[in-house]
Design a protein around this motif. Structure first.
Motif, short mmCIF file in Angstrom:
data_model
loop_
_atom_site.label_atom_id
_atom_site.label_comp_id
_atom_site.label_asym_id
_atom_site.label_seq_id
_atom_site.Cartn_x
_atom_site.Cartn_y
_atom_site.Cartn_z
N ALA A 161 -7.64 -13.67 8.17
CA ALA A 161 -8.48 -14.84 7.92
C ALA A 161 -7.54 -16.00 7.65
O ALA A 161 -6.63 -15.90 6.82
N LEU A 162 -7.73 -17.11 8.35
CA LEU A 162 -6.83 -18.25 8.27
C LEU A 162 -7.43 -19.37 7.43
O LEU A 162 -8.64 -19.62 7.48
N ALA A 163 -6.57 -20.06 6.69
CA ALA A 163 -7.01 -21.21 5.89
C ALA A 163 -7.51 -22.30 6.84
O ALA A 163 -6.79 -22.70 7.76
N PRO A 164 -8.73 -22.81 6.63
CA PRO A 164 -9.28 -23.80 7.57
C PRO A 164 -8.88 -25.23 7.23
O PRO A 164 -8.55 -25.56 6.09
N LEU A 165 -8.92 -26.08 8.24
CA LEU A 165 -8.81 -27.52 8.05
C LEU A 165 -10.16 -28.03 7.56
O LEU A 165 -11.16 -27.31 7.59
N PRO A 166 -10.24 -29.28 7.10
CA PRO A 166 -11.52 -29.81 6.59
C PRO A 166 -12.67 -29.71 7.59
O PRO A 166 -13.82 -29.56 7.19
N PRO B 253 -1.80 -22.05 9.79
CA PRO B 253 -2.29 -21.78 8.42
C PRO B 253 -1.88 -20.41 7.91
O PRO B 253 -1.62 -19.50 8.70
N GLU B 254 -1.83 -20.29 6.59
CA GLU B 254 -1.49 -18.99 6.01
C GLU B 254 -2.59 -17.98 6.27
O GLU B 254 -3.76 -18.33 6.48
N MET B 255 -2.23 -16.71 6.21
CA MET B 255 -3.16 -15.62 6.47
C MET B 255 -3.48 -14.86 5.19
O MET B 255 -2.59 -14.57 4.40
N VAL B 256 -4.75 -14.56 4.98
CA VAL B 256 -5.17 -13.56 4.00
C VAL B 256 -5.93 -12.49 4.77
O VAL B 256 -6.22 -12.64 5.96
N LEU B 257 -6.24 -11.39 4.10
CA LEU B 257 -7.03 -10.32 4.72
C LEU B 257 -8.45 -10.38 4.16
O LEU B 257 -8.64 -10.53 2.96
N ARG B 258 -9.43 -10.27 5.05
CA ARG B 258 -10.83 -10.23 4.62
C ARG B 258 -11.56 -9.15 5.42
O ARG B 258 -11.31 -8.96 6.61
N ARG B 259 -12.46 -8.47 4.74
CA ARG B 259 -13.25 -7.45 5.42
C ARG B 259 -14.42 -8.12 6.11
O ARG B 259 -15.21 -8.82 5.48
N ASP B 260 -14.54 -7.91 7.42
CA ASP B 260 -15.58 -8.60 8.18
C ASP B 260 -16.90 -7.86 8.11
O ASP B 260 -17.03 -6.84 7.42
N SER B 261 -17.89 -8.36 8.84
CA SER B 261 -19.23 -7.77 8.79
C SER B 261 -19.25 -6.34 9.32
O SER B 261 -20.16 -5.58 8.99
N ALA B 262 -18.25 -5.98 10.12
CA ALA B 262 -18.17 -4.61 10.63
C ALA B 262 -17.41 -3.69 9.68
O ALA B 262 -17.21 -2.51 9.98
N PHE C 216 0.83 -1.21 0.00
CA PHE C 216 0.00 0.00 0.00
C PHE C 216 0.86 1.26 0.00
O PHE C 216 2.07 1.21 0.30
N ARG C 217 0.23 2.37 -0.34
CA ARG C 217 0.85 3.69 -0.26
C ARG C 217 -0.19 4.66 0.30
O ARG C 217 -1.29 4.79 -0.24
N THR C 218 0.13 5.33 1.39
CA THR C 218 -0.82 6.24 2.02
C THR C 218 -0.89 7.56 1.27
O THR C 218 -0.05 7.85 0.42
N GLY C 219 -1.87 8.36 1.61
CA GLY C 219 -1.99 9.68 1.00
C GLY C 219 -0.82 10.57 1.33
O GLY C 219 -0.53 11.52 0.59
N ASP C 220 -0.12 10.28 2.43
CA ASP C 220 1.06 11.05 2.81
C ASP C 220 2.34 10.54 2.16
O ASP C 220 3.43 11.06 2.42
N GLY C 221 2.21 9.50 1.31
CA GLY C 221 3.38 9.00 0.60
C GLY C 221 4.18 7.93 1.32
O GLY C 221 5.30 7.62 0.91
N ILE C 222 3.62 7.36 2.39
CA ILE C 222 4.28 6.28 3.10
C ILE C 222 3.95 4.96 2.41
O ILE C 222 2.77 4.65 2.17
N PHE C 223 4.97 4.18 2.08
CA PHE C 223 4.76 2.87 1.47
C PHE C 223 4.81 1.79 2.55
O PHE C 223 5.52 1.93 3.56
N GLY C 224 4.06 0.71 2.33
CA GLY C 224 4.05 -0.36 3.32
C GLY C 224 3.57 -1.66 2.73
O GLY C 224 3.08 -1.71 1.58
N ALA C 225 3.70 -2.73 3.51
CA ALA C 225 3.22 -4.04 3.09
C ALA C 225 2.89 -4.87 4.32
O ALA C 225 3.69 -4.98 5.24
N VAL C 226 1.68 -5.44 4.32
CA VAL C 226 1.25 -6.35 5.39
C VAL C 226 1.59 -7.76 4.97
O VAL C 226 1.24 -8.19 3.86
N HIS C 227 2.27 -8.50 5.84
CA HIS C 227 2.67 -9.87 5.48
C HIS C 227 2.82 -10.68 6.76
O HIS C 227 2.31 -10.31 7.83
N GLU C 228 3.54 -11.79 6.69
CA GLU C 228 3.79 -12.64 7.85
C GLU C 228 5.18 -13.24 7.75
O GLU C 228 5.79 -13.27 6.67
N ALA C 229 5.71 -13.71 8.88
CA ALA C 229 7.04 -14.30 8.91
C ALA C 229 7.06 -15.45 9.91
O ALA C 229 6.21 -15.52 10.80
#
Length: 390
Positions: A227-232, A212-221, A193-206
């Motif tokens: 959001a984590l990958a589920p098991l069966p 499980p791996e993480m993705v981002l999801r917008r919730d009901s709010a 991402f890049r903010t309106g103030d010109g700051i660059f960034g990246a959301v990730h994991e280490a």
């Protein structure tokens, strides 16, 4: 391997000693003071964190925690805070940079629910190129994790531009999108991402181990959250009572190139357990694969087959003329006609229009190495028997 810095070790000890003897606040800054992270606990909202850059909000107070066995961090309180620092250098066996500086300020925040149903440590690290945090559990029993509550509430979603692919647990081979964060419903990481103030960034994991791996999801709010990958069975992870989650990372830079040059994720990963790295020889390569994704070539035999003898020779010539050490071929072996069906591949038998012996001899003559791509199509169980038959 990572090389300790004696001065940094002394400073870390001194900071830890000071922390043990004085009251601490749930607040931490990067070594250069530009990035700050604060933590709060509220009876209603639970535990939240916030991030500022140059005293301007980047991440507004965002929820933290895990949901397991019907409990979460709602109503949790902070029971202790400890600070320390580290500054060291280590050498990587391969990668864009050989030497990496691992310089950060660290904060450990102990949180606990009043009924003692859940208690763990939130560990934060603030670097000059971003921040990271993780959850460290010390429960008496194993846990079935049903959700991760981590949120990423961007301060100005409407004016913060993002680059990402859709949040998908099955593939990363998707088209990148450029759109304001406010329009994102889901996204895989790294989420740049890049903010309106010109700051660059990246959301990730280490340090992603046994989680499980993480993705981002917008919730009901309307909030972007992990959001984590589920098991069966729908559970996200079964973990022992003593467990450390992966780091959630936010890289931060004044320019986009700063994200590329950042060592933050590498610094957070565990040190290599490979003692002898002499056999690791990095190289550049070109190859036959991207044409298939562009639709100009195909994986199977026919007029548009990409991995042919003629095309292989052309790529080997190009590599030799431009100082490129290797050439990769995808779609060279029989079985691609089964894609989307039984996913059965022959990992040693080439298609008739791919003269493997001639290609290998020509590459050897030109001083170019061959990389042979072998697709499983998810049919892992058929891989080992295929190799054993030859």
């Amino acid at each position: 391997m990572k090389i300790p810095n004696p001065h940094a070790a002394f400073m870390a000890f001194a900071c830890a000693l000071f922390a043990a003897c004085s009251p601490q606040q749930p607040f931490i800054t990067s070594p250069d003071g530009r990035i700050a992270v604060s933590v709060e606990a509220d009876a209603g909202a639970g535990v939240t964190y916030a991030v500022t850059v140059d005293d301007k909000p980047l991440i507004l107070p965002s929820a933290m925690g895990l949901a397991a066995c019907g409990t979460s961090l709602q109503g949790a309180t902070i029971t202790g805070v400890w600070h320390s620092s580290h500054d060291g250098l280590w050498t990587a066996p391969w990668g864009e940079n050989k030497r990496h500086r691992n310089h950060y300020n660290e904060m450990s925040v102990a949180v606990r629910k009043p009924d003692k149903s859940m208690a763990f440590t939130l560990r934060f690290r603030a670097f000059d190129d971003g921040i990271a945090f993780r959850y460290e559990l010390a429960q008496p029993d194993s846990l079935a994790v049903t959700d991760e509550l981590t949120e990423f509430r961007f301060a100005d979603e409407g004016h913060t531009m993002s680059w990402s692919i859709p949040g998908n647990f099955e593939t990363y081979e998707l088209q990148y999108r450029e759109q304001p964060v406010a329009r994102i419903t889901d996204a895989n990481t790294p989420f740049t991402f890049r903010t309106g103030d010109g700051i660059f960034g990246a959301v990730h994991e280490a340090a992603l181990y046994d989680w499980p791996e993480m993705v981002l999801r917008r919730d009901s709010a309307g909030v972007l959250k992990a959001a984590l990958a589920p098991l069966p069975d729908g559970v996200k992870a079964y973990i022992p009572g003593r467990f450390t989650t992966p780091w959630r990372t936010i890289q931060i830079a004044d320019r986009a190139v700063g994200l590329i040059n950042s060592s933050l994720v590498l610094n957070l990963n565990e040190p290599s357990k490979i003692e002898d790295t002499s056999w690791i020889v990095p190289q550049k390569y070109v190859g036959v694969w991207w044409g298939m994704h562009l639709g100009t070539q195909v994986w199977t035999m026919g007029p548009r087959h990409g991995a042919t003898t003629r095309n292989a020779i052309r790529h080997i010539d190009f590599a030799a003329e431009n100082g490129i050490q290797g050439v990769l071929f995808e779609g060279w072996n029989k079985g691609w006609e089964n894609w989307g069906g039984n996913q059965q591949f022959d990992y040693l038998e080439p298609y008739a229009d791919f003269d493997l012996e001639r290609i290998a001899a020509y590459a050897r003559e030109k001083g170019v190495q061959l990389w042979m791509h072998n697709e499983t199509g998810g049919n892992i169980l058929s891989t080992k028997p295929s190799w054993k038959q030859r």
